[in-house]
Design an enzyme around this catalytic site. Structure first.
Site, PDB file in Angstrom:
ATOM      1  N   HIS B  54       0.839  -1.272  -0.309  1.00  0.00           N
ATOM      2  CA  HIS B  54      -0.508  -0.465  -0.021  1.00  0.00           C
ATOM      3  C   HIS B  54       0.662   1.377   0.091  1.00  0.00           C
ATOM      4  CE1 HIS B  54      -2.153  -2.611   2.522  1.00  0.00           C
ATOM      5  NE2 HIS B  54      -3.374  -2.401   1.866  1.00  0.00           N
ATOM      6  N   ASP B  57       2.154   1.834   2.964  1.00  0.00           N
ATOM      7  CA  ASP B  57       3.518   1.054   3.581  1.00  0.00           C
ATOM      8  C   ASP B  57       4.712   1.211   3.706  1.00  0.00           C
ATOM      9  OD1 ASP B  57       1.473  -0.882   4.570  1.00  0.00           O
ATOM     10  OD2 ASP B  57       1.636  -1.862   2.571  1.00  0.00           O
ATOM     11  N   MET B  88       2.528  -5.998  -7.548  1.00  0.00           N
ATOM     12  CA  MET B  88       1.510  -5.373  -7.127  1.00  0.00           C
ATOM     13  C   MET B  88       1.200  -3.963  -6.274  1.00  0.00           C
ATOM     14  SD  MET B  88      -0.887  -5.799  -4.579  1.00  0.00           S
ATOM     15  CE  MET B  88      -1.225  -6.778  -3.469  1.00  0.00           C
ATOM     16  N   GLU B 181     -10.618  -7.235  -4.241  1.00  0.00           N
ATOM     17  CA  GLU B 181     -10.787  -8.036  -3.506  1.00  0.00           C
ATOM     18  C   GLU B 181     -12.274  -7.842  -2.701  1.00  0.00           C
ATOM     19  OE1 GLU B 181      -6.830  -7.121  -1.583  1.00  0.00           O
ATOM     20  OE2 GLU B 181      -7.447  -8.624   0.753  1.00  0.00           O
ATOM     21  N   LYS B 183     -14.544  -8.572   1.026  1.00  0.00           N
ATOM     22  CA  LYS B 183     -14.619  -9.159   2.665  1.00  0.00           C
ATOM     23  C   LYS B 183     -15.351  -8.729   2.977  1.00  0.00           C
ATOM     24  CE  LYS B 183     -11.271  -7.873   6.099  1.00  0.00           C
ATOM     25  NZ  LYS B 183     -10.935  -7.463   7.108  1.00  0.00           N
ATOM     26  N   GLU B 217      -9.748 -13.670  -1.185  1.00  0.00           N
ATOM     27  CA  GLU B 217      -8.517 -13.778  -0.123  1.00  0.00           C
ATOM     28  C   GLU B 217      -8.293 -15.139   0.637  1.00  0.00           C
ATOM     29  OE1 GLU B 217      -6.589 -10.496   2.336  1.00  0.00           O
ATOM     30  OE2 GLU B 217      -7.035 -12.355   3.974  1.00  0.00           O
ATOM     31  N   HIS B 220     -10.372 -13.665   3.366  1.00  0.00           N
ATOM     32  CA  HIS B 220     -12.315 -12.946   3.198  1.00  0.00           C
ATOM     33  C   HIS B 220     -13.401 -13.904   3.378  1.00  0.00           C
ATOM     34  CE1 HIS B 220      -9.609  -8.960   2.799  1.00  0.00           C
ATOM     35  NE2 HIS B 220      -9.128  -9.996   3.787  1.00  0.00           N
ATOM     36  N   ASP B 245      -4.488 -13.516  -2.786  1.00  0.00           N
ATOM     37  CA  ASP B 245      -4.181 -13.396  -1.993  1.00  0.00           C
ATOM     38  C   ASP B 245      -4.444 -14.750  -0.801  1.00  0.00           C
ATOM     39  OD1 ASP B 245      -3.284 -10.976  -1.981  1.00  0.00           O
ATOM     40  OD2 ASP B 245      -4.927 -10.386  -0.548  1.00  0.00           O
ATOM     41  N   ASP B 255     -10.633 -11.871  11.388  1.00  0.00           N
ATOM     42  CA  ASP B 255      -9.954 -11.472  10.808  1.00  0.00           C
ATOM     43  C   ASP B 255      -8.131 -11.884  11.204  1.00  0.00           C
ATOM     44  OD1 ASP B 255      -8.229 -11.857   8.106  1.00  0.00           O
ATOM     45  OD2 ASP B 255      -7.835  -9.250   7.868  1.00  0.00           O
ATOM     46  N   ASP B 257      -6.318 -13.837   9.524  1.00  0.00           N
ATOM     47  CA  ASP B 257      -4.645 -13.522   8.720  1.00  0.00           C
ATOM     48  C   ASP B 257      -3.498 -14.747   8.282  1.00  0.00           C
ATOM     49  OD1 ASP B 257      -5.411 -11.847   7.206  1.00  0.00           O
ATOM     50  OD2 ASP B 257      -5.001 -10.066   7.308  1.00  0.00           O
ATOM     51  N   ASP B 287      -1.270 -12.722   1.776  1.00  0.00           N
ATOM     52  CA  ASP B 287      -1.785 -11.853   2.329  1.00  0.00           C
ATOM     53  C   ASP B 287      -1.007 -12.442   4.443  1.00  0.00           C
ATOM     54  OD1 ASP B 287      -2.311  -9.288   3.778  1.00  0.00           O
ATOM     55  OD2 ASP B 287      -4.020  -9.566   2.341  1.00  0.00           O
TER      56      ASP B 287
END
Lengths: 389, 389, 389, 389
Positions: B54, B57, B88, B181, B183, B217, B220, B245, B255, B257, B287
């Site tokens: 992102h 980030d 990406m 994406e 969710k 993902e 998600h 993802d 969530d 992850d 991810d």
């Protein structure tokens, strides 16, 4: 305020709803379900607009042509006598053991062919009875053992089936609209195309996407904990809301098909408000059944309750939209902060707008500071809904 | 068999994955997250193909142009030194309070305009660093209070945003593919377009649907209890799997992850088999983040584990496809019962085929009798997966 | 009908509720949370009875004794000035990284010892401020990796901790009642003793079960889709309802801690009716926080809304109990069919009763035929709740 | 390694498992279920230890005494001929419409009395056939309409029923152990005492708690997304694991009763490891049924698969416990940091220890710094489970 259903409310019930005898996986039937003719009589009195059916709700699997003719004639008479219609029809592709591993997605081409035949015949029957919406719910189109069926292939076969039937409808001169109904699981461990959204995605891959829309069902979307109002909103946005199945369901459990509004009345309220405010003209179909504890008298209460609840929530929606506290908050929320943004966003991208936007300096703190009184709004909604506002 | 990642495996990690410091809603950070440069160094050693980010980030929110230039230059050097790429990029439209009620779906046109600006700038940055897939995850595009935002309008605004950005990409000569994406919830009570299927449906309403696909993902889709393998299969069928993802998640909770394969290894197996057998050439993006109990050494174990697990499951897929017991069962399952059905179904509907099919007499009992040894097949799958076949 | 809270309503709020600054896993704080003193002032005006706290809500982790004294003195003054009390206290055993793998269930005896020390000190603080109920919520007492901690050992360690602290309370002459609060997951993948029921089972294994009860929380039980009204009913039946945490939550997702009644108002209604009809005299604690979209003014609306909703539902409960339609149905449902059965069941088993019962001939058809008009009753409930009865 | 079941494995099956004909709410039976005698024959050959039954699995509802005698005699012969036993029995209190609103919790005292009679007679039958564990699963003891039944009263009635039957068992000189089986929902919208934990809490309120334990079932706990291994660990901790029901289930959906290990093999692994390492000597009961797609041959594969999977996971548990990497990590995790903490915690509270602990100075940073390599451990577990370690 009588909350008496009118024909113009477009309320319908499936023959399998009041017809349900109260059998479940752990117990035997508890009551005599209403026959098709009885349902037409009772629902006519209650103010419903019509009834819907799977082929085998009306005509038992394996009936002869003569038997079918007799049953249909009797049913037509009942419809006519009671001022009732059949706006929607569908096919039972899940009850007979031949479909135990799916119909359109079966690995066996004979089963796929047989399923198509059954739908074609059922489309003929439905059309003859007046149905102009044809619903597809693929209850067995799924798997518990993903090793056994390639999911990409299964979806391709589903498309082949839909395309074939679209062509059939056109070739017969039927002006059917097809409405696809999603469900995430039950009776299969997982069902392909499990949400209304997935169905919308699938429709985009069809040969005749304009013929095909969706039939979202409260319970089906709710099993997965998804927001049903949001799902229907997407269908409305896409111009694909051809039919809607109203009932009740608790999240994350077996398919309950409860009375409309029995669970999550707040989401039901936003749904009703959406249908009313966006001018949905299709059928509001109560795809529900009375509790297994109910006898036939309570089944009537169930049917009345479905319709009363809709009308109560419709009235609440009017009250909500007219409420000064709500109006004030919504006006505040929806007031755009500046004309420059509106101008940049209106009418889509141009190179000039892109350049202007990219170099614009935003006062991020000011944007952040705008109040969003959602607690106040939601509390007001609670009080309107509960009749204390 | 070493399960050592190769560049050709296309394994990538987001900068936020190893960068995660282990903060959660109930506790403070527990470790120093890896910086972008550290991640590039570590992942380069481990055999990963690249990293994703992102905008914030890499470049903190509100950085000056000079700061951004310095950071990007340092990062490019690290990429080059370590043989790593950035396939990406994406935009953080959820962290800053300005987006607390959404970005593209905000009721405030200033926020929507600011979000577009942020994406345009981030697209420039990502493109400069080599990204050719641009991911959109609208974490705040949702609601807890449906009274406050009309969901149909929200979806229309989402479309306006996507169309604007497609045009921007084209106007810049970027050959970005956009990957949406989905969710279902978190951080919002409900997020619009909550499933991969819903995103596929939404894409069909866009001005440039050919530019836009999905980035499903694991976590998600799994939050809602949906079968992730099925969701990805639909994307493959639609030609829309632009990115994926990979992580782990238990159904029906926050969530998580988790490390890829940490939960539901069987579904992960079918996913890997799907990606491999359908020749997915995109990035396999982990991810995920290490548990909050992990220190930096265990974060490395986490990253290694994600890739090892994929490679282990890839090998299992080969073994499965070569297994004689599996082959025999699948051959049995997929043998069509008769040529007549195949002929009727192949190549789509014609009036003649329709007539022939409608009048055909099926031996329903024979069709029903075909054995479907799914218990045997699933048990065999279990034994292959667990290394005892 | 003003729905104005009175002291006698026993409404309390945790310092962390209005104190919440709106941070979440995906975003930064959005508002200045109310300080303890501000909360006492605001809630005093709104009619709340008191506030509750974790040690570190009031006194930051690592404060010196002098700092603690200063903070506590200031807080006591605020309580006194605003007519507010502290009926409950608890310990933060989850925020600091030292507890990242649990407190009482840590594999490290030093962490377990430190946790006990922290609780003892916090019990002293709470008692000094007037708390007589002490809540235990073991947010980190769980696992994502079951390989790392033996669950039987973990539960035994939880018991050791509780027994130790019961003894400490007795040795200090504190008349604390301990109230255990269950949660199924978040922040851990799975938390031990995940339901109110599990806590009741655990209490039976303690050295001083009479000192220990439960603090059920709407959101925590609802995450798993369990019926919160049923959970509280079990606690009431067992004489173990020492405290209750009121908020709102959607099933099967992250911990939302919504305003009381924001979701599933019907279940909230049965809860309120239960608390009122069984004469619950403990604290009704709103363990909730305003939405992240709220500013401080909306946080006040949130707090008011929690209390108003309770009072609205309390009034609805009275109306329900007085409603003639409801009364008639309940009278019908609760009329036992015969005195013989009542006699056999009353007062427990004797050999004679057992013999008589075993040989009795029942008219099963007659028993089956009794009507159970639950659809009618539930629809009536809907209409009472929504103010149209 | 043959994974061949031995009598000493204590594997049992309910008569309703292989007896299941594949009927579900959406479809008719697909196969002839195995009769009790056929099951005894088949399972005897496969190496199972015994079979369990509900009264009406063996003797149809309403059978005469003579019919019962004939059926039981034939069944005893089959047991004897095939070296099979009946270690557990239970009562069907859910299938007949008379129980449509519950048995022990019915509002109708006649239904409650009839339920007790049915259990007493079934206890006699079970005891005669050798059963020494008696299971209670109250499938209909719940509600969809909480307005109709007071939940506190319902739980009290459940207790009255259990107390009555404990007394009956004692009066007959039966040495039955009662095992209570929880389920959150289905066939009722919500079932009282919905989790194994809730049952443990309930047992503490009984007149003879020492006679009563639990029968946790994988699928039932998993429907709510709870960690089954944790639930069984609590039962083991409490000394209440009297029986266990093994099967498979996906979270958040209808009751699937899948083959043991079909879903979440990792949790099944920790369960098997728990049962083996804590020396569980009771019956491992496969309360599952083959998929509806299965024919009778595949039903046999299903039964074999359940047992094979258990034995495979048992072997994996041995391998895990012997694995040097696992051993090293566990040794690191379980090494207490210091003797002082151990001393303070060992043997419970004393005033002196309390004082010493309260004033101790902890090096919190040092405690926090201890590494917890759970990612590494979980990845190793994955590799052991999948046969690549």
């Amino acid at each position: 305020m009588a909350y008496e259903p009118q024909k113009s409310d477009n309320f319908t019930f499936g023959l399998w709803t009041m017809g349900n005898p109260g059998r479940d996986p752990f117990g035997e039937p508890v009551r005599k379900g209403f026959t098709p003719v009885e349902m037409v009589q009772e629902l006519g009195k209650l103010g419903a607009y019509g009834v819907n059916f799977h082929d085998n709700d009306l005509v038992p699997f394996g009936s002869s042509a003569a038997e079918q003719d007799r049953i249909v004639a009797e049913f037509k008479t009942a419809l006519s006598d009671n001022g009732m219609t059949v706006p929607m029809a569908t096919t039972n592709l899940f009850g007979h053991p031949v479909f135990k591993d799916g119909a359109f997605t079966s690995n066996d081409s004979r089963v796929r062919a047989f399923a198509l035949q059954k739908v074609m015949r059922s489309m003929d029957l439905g059309y003859d009875l007046g149905a102009r919406v044809y619903v597809f719910w693929g209850g067995r189109e799924g798997a518990e053992v993903d090793a056994g069926k390639d999911a990409v292939t299964a979806i391709a076969r589903m498309r082949d089936g839909m395309n074939f039937l679209c062509e059939y409808s056109k070739s017969q001169g039927y002006d059917y609209k097809f409405a696809l109904e999603a469900k995430p699981n039950e009776p299969r461990g997982d069902i392909y195309l499990p949400t209304t959204g997935a169905m919308l995605g699938f429709i985009a891959t069809l040969a005749y996407p304009e013929m095909v829309g969706v039939n979202p069902e409260v319970a089906h979307e709710t099993i997965s904990g998804l927001n049903f109002y949001h799902a229907v909103a997407q269908a409305v946005d896409a111009g694909k809301l051809f039919h809607v199945d109203l009932n009740g369901q608790k999240v994350g459990r077996f398919d309950q098909d409860l009375r409309f509004g029995q669970e999550d009345a707040k989401n039901a309220f936003f749904l009703v408000r959406l249908l009313e405010s966006y001018g949905f003209t299709g059928m509001k179909h109560f795809d529900a059944h009375a509790l297994r504890t109910s006898d036939r008298a309570d089944v009537i209460e169930f049917a009345k309750g479905c319709m009363r609840t809709y009308l109560i929530l419709k009235e609440k929606a009017k009250q909500f939209d007219a409420d000064p506290v709500v109006q004030e908050i919504l006006a505040h929320l929806n007031t755009s902060g500046d004309a420059e943004s509106d101008t940049l966003l209106d009418g889509g991208f141009t190179k000039e707008k892109g350049d202007a936007l990219k170099s614009r300096v935003f006062d991020v703190d000011a944007l952040t500071a705008k109040s969003l009184p959602y607690e106040k709004l939601d509390q007001r909604t609670f009080e309107i809904l509960h009749g204390v506002a």
